[in-house]
Design a protein around this motif. Structure first.
Motif, mmCIF file in Angstrom:
data_model
loop_
_atom_site.group_PDB
_atom_site.id
_atom_site.type_symbol
_atom_site.label_atom_id
_atom_site.label_comp_id
_atom_site.label_asym_id
_atom_site.label_seq_id
_atom_site.Cartn_x
_atom_site.Cartn_y
_atom_site.Cartn_z
ATOM 1 N N ALA A 55 0.896 -1.319 -0.172
ATOM 2 C CA ALA A 55 -0.028 -0.041 -0.197
ATOM 3 C C ALA A 55 0.758 1.215 0.006
ATOM 4 O O ALA A 55 0.782 2.257 -0.705
ATOM 5 C CB ALA A 55 -0.884 -0.135 1.267
ATOM 6 N N ALA A 56 2.095 1.142 0.872
ATOM 7 C CA ALA A 56 2.820 2.470 0.720
ATOM 8 C C ALA A 56 3.559 2.623 -0.443
ATOM 9 O O ALA A 56 3.592 3.716 -1.153
ATOM 10 C CB ALA A 56 3.930 1.981 2.043
ATOM 11 N N ASP A 57 3.962 1.458 -1.122
ATOM 12 C CA ASP A 57 4.405 1.571 -2.482
ATOM 13 C C ASP A 57 3.524 2.301 -3.601
ATOM 14 O O ASP A 57 3.992 3.074 -4.479
ATOM 15 C CB ASP A 57 4.868 0.216 -3.233
ATOM 16 N N ARG A 58 2.383 2.056 -3.489
ATOM 17 C CA ARG A 58 1.404 2.720 -4.329
ATOM 18 C C ARG A 58 1.299 4.180 -4.091
ATOM 19 O O ARG A 58 1.160 4.800 -5.033
ATOM 20 C CB ARG A 58 -0.037 1.773 -4.199
ATOM 21 N N VAL A 59 1.192 4.485 -2.829
ATOM 22 C CA VAL A 59 1.020 5.821 -2.611
ATOM 23 C C VAL A 59 2.419 6.574 -3.037
ATOM 24 O O VAL A 59 2.394 7.895 -3.698
ATOM 25 C CB VAL A 59 0.823 6.061 -1.228
ATOM 26 N N VAL A 60 3.480 6.043 -2.726
ATOM 27 C CA VAL A 60 5.031 6.644 -3.012
ATOM 28 C C VAL A 60 4.798 6.703 -4.695
ATOM 29 O O VAL A 60 5.369 7.748 -5.163
ATOM 30 C CB VAL A 60 6.021 5.706 -2.585
ATOM 31 N N LEU A 61 4.533 5.556 -5.383
ATOM 32 C CA LEU A 61 4.427 5.822 -6.886
ATOM 33 C C LEU A 61 3.718 7.017 -7.198
ATOM 34 O O LEU A 61 3.670 7.438 -8.393
ATOM 35 C CB LEU A 61 3.968 4.318 -7.383
ATOM 36 N N ARG A 62 2.513 7.230 -6.547
ATOM 37 C CA ARG A 62 1.719 8.252 -7.006
ATOM 38 C C ARG A 62 2.139 9.902 -6.540
ATOM 39 O O ARG A 62 2.211 10.788 -7.103
ATOM 40 C CB ARG A 62 0.219 8.122 -6.206
#
Length: 214
Positions: free
Chosen positions: A23-30
């Motif tokens: 989930a953190a990865d998805r936010v960081v990618l955004r």
């Protein structure tokens, strides 16, 4: 609590931690370095206190994400160094692997190396150097070990391998950071130029006797 029950709980905790990191990865990618604990908690469908329970604070979450991405990058770099090619090709392939990784996920790179850029007031105290420098040190030590295992640099091999390892990582990081921001040339041109800079001493060094070769 018996061993089986404890092991099941540990597996469940590890699985939940992986889900939170994804989930953190998805936010960081955004959001890149602007990724906040609030946004990550919302993405994971939990409250921020639960996120703190798993990682402590943004620094703890950063460290976990950094290990996840650094492990993957080091695996890719090792594969490039182990490829069945001549030394010059492996040098260029290793440089290209690093640059391709930061080019493919620039927001992740900026989060890891420039986290202070987008920090909110709730994330104060999260400074770049305290967290990103250990990543570069780890990569430098890993590369130093590879060099020491593969090249014969004379009686000072251990010391020189560490100098080279940290020097090469520093060069890749600084050049890659500049290139990612300005894009003054193609990735292939940058790889060739950096390889030219390294090549003289690397070309002259002999393989370590009994080692896997470089």
């Amino acid at each position: 609590m018996d061993t089986t029950q404890r092991t099941d709980q540990e597996r469940s905790a590890d699985r939940r931690r992986r889900e939170l990191l994804e989930a953190a990865d998805r936010v960081v990618l955004r959001d890149g370095p602007g990724a906040s604990m609030n946004a990550i908690a919302a993405e994971a469908g939990i409250t921020k206190p639960i996120l703190y329970r798993h990682f402590g604070d943004k620094g703890g979450l950063y460290a976990a994400l950094a290990k996840r991405h650094t492990d993957a990058l080091l695996d890719s770099l090792r594969a490039a160094l182990d490829a069945p090619a001549d030394r010059r090709e492996r040098v260029e392939s290793t440089l290209d692997t690093y640059l391709a990784a930061i080019e493919a996920r620039p927001q992740v790179y900026r989060f890891l190396m420039h986290p202070a850029e987008g920090g909110s007031q709730n994330d104060q105290g999260f400074d770049t150097g305290r967290h990103s420098i250990p990543l570069l040190r780890r990569m430098g030590e890993e590369l130093a070990q590879v060099i020491e295992e593969r090249l014969d640099l004379g009686p000072d091999t251990h010391q020189l391998a560490r100098v080279w390892g940290h020097g090469i990582v520093g060069m890749m990081h600084a050049a890659g950071d500049w290139w990612l921001g300005e894009r003054p040339c193609s990735r292939a041109e940058l790889v060739r130029s950096l390889a030219d800079l390294l090549w003289g001493r690397l070309a002259a060094a002999g393989d370590r006797l009994g080692g896997p070769g470089f």
